[in-house]
Design a protein around this motif. Sequence first.
Motif, PDB file in Angstrom:
ATOM      1  N   TYR A 185       0.377   5.293   1.147  1.00  0.00           N
ATOM      2  CA  TYR A 185      -0.459   6.294   1.806  1.00  0.00           C
ATOM      3  C   TYR A 185       0.261   7.641   1.777  1.00  0.00           C
ATOM      4  O   TYR A 185       1.482   7.704   1.711  1.00  0.00           O
ATOM      5  CB  TYR A 185      -0.677   5.938   3.286  1.00  0.00           C
ATOM      6  CG  TYR A 185      -1.467   4.693   3.559  1.00  0.00           C
ATOM      7  CD1 TYR A 185      -0.827   3.462   3.684  1.00  0.00           C
ATOM      8  CD2 TYR A 185      -2.841   4.749   3.739  1.00  0.00           C
ATOM      9  CE1 TYR A 185      -1.553   2.308   3.969  1.00  0.00           C
ATOM     10  CE2 TYR A 185      -3.570   3.603   4.020  1.00  0.00           C
ATOM     11  CZ  TYR A 185      -2.913   2.396   4.135  1.00  0.00           C
ATOM     12  OH  TYR A 185      -3.633   1.250   4.413  1.00  0.00           O
ATOM     13  N   LEU A 216      -4.269   9.268   7.571  1.00  0.00           N
ATOM     14  CA  LEU A 216      -3.634   8.535   6.482  1.00  0.00           C
ATOM     15  C   LEU A 216      -4.633   8.339   5.363  1.00  0.00           C
ATOM     16  O   LEU A 216      -5.739   7.851   5.590  1.00  0.00           O
ATOM     17  CB  LEU A 216      -3.151   7.168   6.974  1.00  0.00           C
ATOM     18  CG  LEU A 216      -1.920   7.192   7.847  1.00  0.00           C
ATOM     19  CD1 LEU A 216      -1.874   5.975   8.726  1.00  0.00           C
ATOM     20  CD2 LEU A 216      -0.671   7.255   6.983  1.00  0.00           C
ATOM     21  N   TYR A 259      -2.848   0.690  -4.117  1.00  0.00           N
ATOM     22  CA  TYR A 259      -2.426  -0.513  -3.429  1.00  0.00           C
ATOM     23  C   TYR A 259      -2.318  -1.670  -4.413  1.00  0.00           C
ATOM     24  O   TYR A 259      -2.714  -1.541  -5.581  1.00  0.00           O
ATOM     25  CB  TYR A 259      -3.372  -0.851  -2.273  1.00  0.00           C
ATOM     26  CG  TYR A 259      -4.783  -1.209  -2.669  1.00  0.00           C
ATOM     27  CD1 TYR A 259      -5.688  -0.217  -3.059  1.00  0.00           C
ATOM     28  CD2 TYR A 259      -5.228  -2.521  -2.629  1.00  0.00           C
ATOM     29  CE1 TYR A 259      -6.986  -0.533  -3.404  1.00  0.00           C
ATOM     30  CE2 TYR A 259      -6.529  -2.839  -2.970  1.00  0.00           C
ATOM     31  CZ  TYR A 259      -7.404  -1.840  -3.353  1.00  0.00           C
ATOM     32  OH  TYR A 259      -8.703  -2.157  -3.706  1.00  0.00           O
ATOM     33  N   PHE A 306       3.921   7.110   3.125  1.00  0.00           N
ATOM     34  CA  PHE A 306       4.211   5.862   3.806  1.00  0.00           C
ATOM     35  C   PHE A 306       3.839   4.682   2.917  1.00  0.00           C
ATOM     36  O   PHE A 306       2.775   4.663   2.300  1.00  0.00           O
ATOM     37  CB  PHE A 306       3.418   5.748   5.106  1.00  0.00           C
ATOM     38  CG  PHE A 306       3.927   6.619   6.203  1.00  0.00           C
ATOM     39  CD1 PHE A 306       3.333   7.840   6.472  1.00  0.00           C
ATOM     40  CD2 PHE A 306       5.000   6.210   6.986  1.00  0.00           C
ATOM     41  CE1 PHE A 306       3.799   8.647   7.489  1.00  0.00           C
ATOM     42  CE2 PHE A 306       5.474   7.014   8.008  1.00  0.00           C
ATOM     43  CZ  PHE A 306       4.880   8.241   8.252  1.00  0.00           C
ATOM     44  N   GLY A 331      -6.721   3.837  -4.755  1.00  0.00           N
ATOM     45  CA  GLY A 331      -7.225   4.072  -3.418  1.00  0.00           C
ATOM     46  C   GLY A 331      -8.094   5.311  -3.382  1.00  0.00           C
ATOM     47  O   GLY A 331      -8.794   5.625  -4.348  1.00  0.00           O
ATOM     48  N   TYR A 378       0.838  -1.200   0.000  1.00  0.00           N
ATOM     49  CA  TYR A 378       0.000   0.000   0.000  1.00  0.00           C
ATOM     50  C   TYR A 378       0.873   1.250   0.000  1.00  0.00           C
ATOM     51  O   TYR A 378       1.946   1.273   0.611  1.00  0.00           O
ATOM     52  CB  TYR A 378      -0.870   0.037   1.260  1.00  0.00           C
ATOM     53  CG  TYR A 378      -1.760  -1.175   1.462  1.00  0.00           C
ATOM     54  CD1 TYR A 378      -1.254  -2.360   2.004  1.00  0.00           C
ATOM     55  CD2 TYR A 378      -3.105  -1.136   1.114  1.00  0.00           C
ATOM     56  CE1 TYR A 378      -2.061  -3.469   2.186  1.00  0.00           C
ATOM     57  CE2 TYR A 378      -3.925  -2.244   1.301  1.00  0.00           C
ATOM     58  CZ  TYR A 378      -3.400  -3.397   1.832  1.00  0.00           C
ATOM     59  OH  TYR A 378      -4.205  -4.492   2.019  1.00  0.00           O
ATOM     60  N   GLN A 403       0.277  11.180   4.299  1.00  0.00           N
ATOM     61  CA  GLN A 403      -0.177  11.705   5.582  1.00  0.00           C
ATOM     62  C   GLN A 403       0.014  13.211   5.598  1.00  0.00           C
ATOM     63  O   GLN A 403       1.130  13.705   5.448  1.00  0.00           O
ATOM     64  CB  GLN A 403       0.593  11.071   6.746  1.00  0.00           C
ATOM     65  CG  GLN A 403       0.064  11.526   8.100  1.00  0.00           C
ATOM     66  CD  GLN A 403       0.781  10.874   9.270  1.00  0.00           C
ATOM     67  OE1 GLN A 403       1.961  10.556   9.196  1.00  0.00           O
ATOM     68  NE2 GLN A 403       0.056  10.649  10.354  1.00  0.00           N
ATOM     69  N   LEU A 416      -5.192   6.580   1.535  1.00  0.00           N
ATOM     70  CA  LEU A 416      -4.665   5.568   0.638  1.00  0.00           C
ATOM     71  C   LEU A 416      -4.579   6.099  -0.785  1.00  0.00           C
ATOM     72  O   LEU A 416      -5.559   6.605  -1.332  1.00  0.00           O
ATOM     73  CB  LEU A 416      -5.558   4.327   0.682  1.00  0.00           C
ATOM     74  CG  LEU A 416      -5.137   3.139  -0.168  1.00  0.00           C
ATOM     75  CD1 LEU A 416      -3.806   2.572   0.324  1.00  0.00           C
ATOM     76  CD2 LEU A 416      -6.215   2.065  -0.138  1.00  0.00           C
TER      77      LEU A 416
END
Lengths: 113, 116
Positions: free
Chosen positions: B35, B43, B48, B90, B58, B33, B37, B45
């Motif tokens: 993400y 978070l 993925y 992330f 996402g 995945y 932030q 998405l």
Amino acid sequence: AQKVTQAQTEISVVEKEDVTLDCVYETRDTTYYLFWYKQPPSGELVFLIRRNSFDEQNEISGRYSWNFQKSTSSFNFTITASQVVDSAVYFCALSRRDDKIIFGKGTRLHILP
Amino acid sequence: NAGVTQTPKFRVLKTGQSMTLLCAQDMNHEYMYWYRQDPGMGLRLIHYSVGEGTTAKGEVPDGYNVSRLKKQNFLLGLESAAPSQTSVYFCASSLRGGLLPNNEQFFGPGTRLTVL
């Protein structure tokens, strides 16, 4: 709709106090998983716990405990005898059928010495 | 085991430049995945993958592309960076996904990207 709500944006407590972080979720799935993650000031995200929807037994790990109540759709996290190292942002999350995880917006916890 | 690693850790881009963020995991996880932030947003998405050679959108996919040519790597590309893409990115991986056991995600250390 599926949703995770962490109503407490920021909490401050004095070291050694107990503190509870609230998490309320919404889902139509009968099987689901709930998670808690910790994000310390260094920035990484650390997995703390996963709970299956069929297991309502409370979990304790050292000073950490989790209370899962399906009747109120809550999965609360309690830190006993808090320490400065517990200062972090804590995220509650919910698994979805489509392989995604929904995160709450997080609770920033300050432990004051 | 290194777990989930991300390269680079920091990057500054000018508007319109392109770049690729690399995520690697050594846990033989199927699911990966990406993400972002942002302050106050939690978070979100981006894209993925549920296995080698697969990708899916996402919540916020616009402006990003991904590829999963090898099971252990998941690349996130920005073709033409914009200031709105300034964020911390992330990567995460999990053995399984959805409503299966072992679906907890493990995260990389993050990449801080600034677009000027």
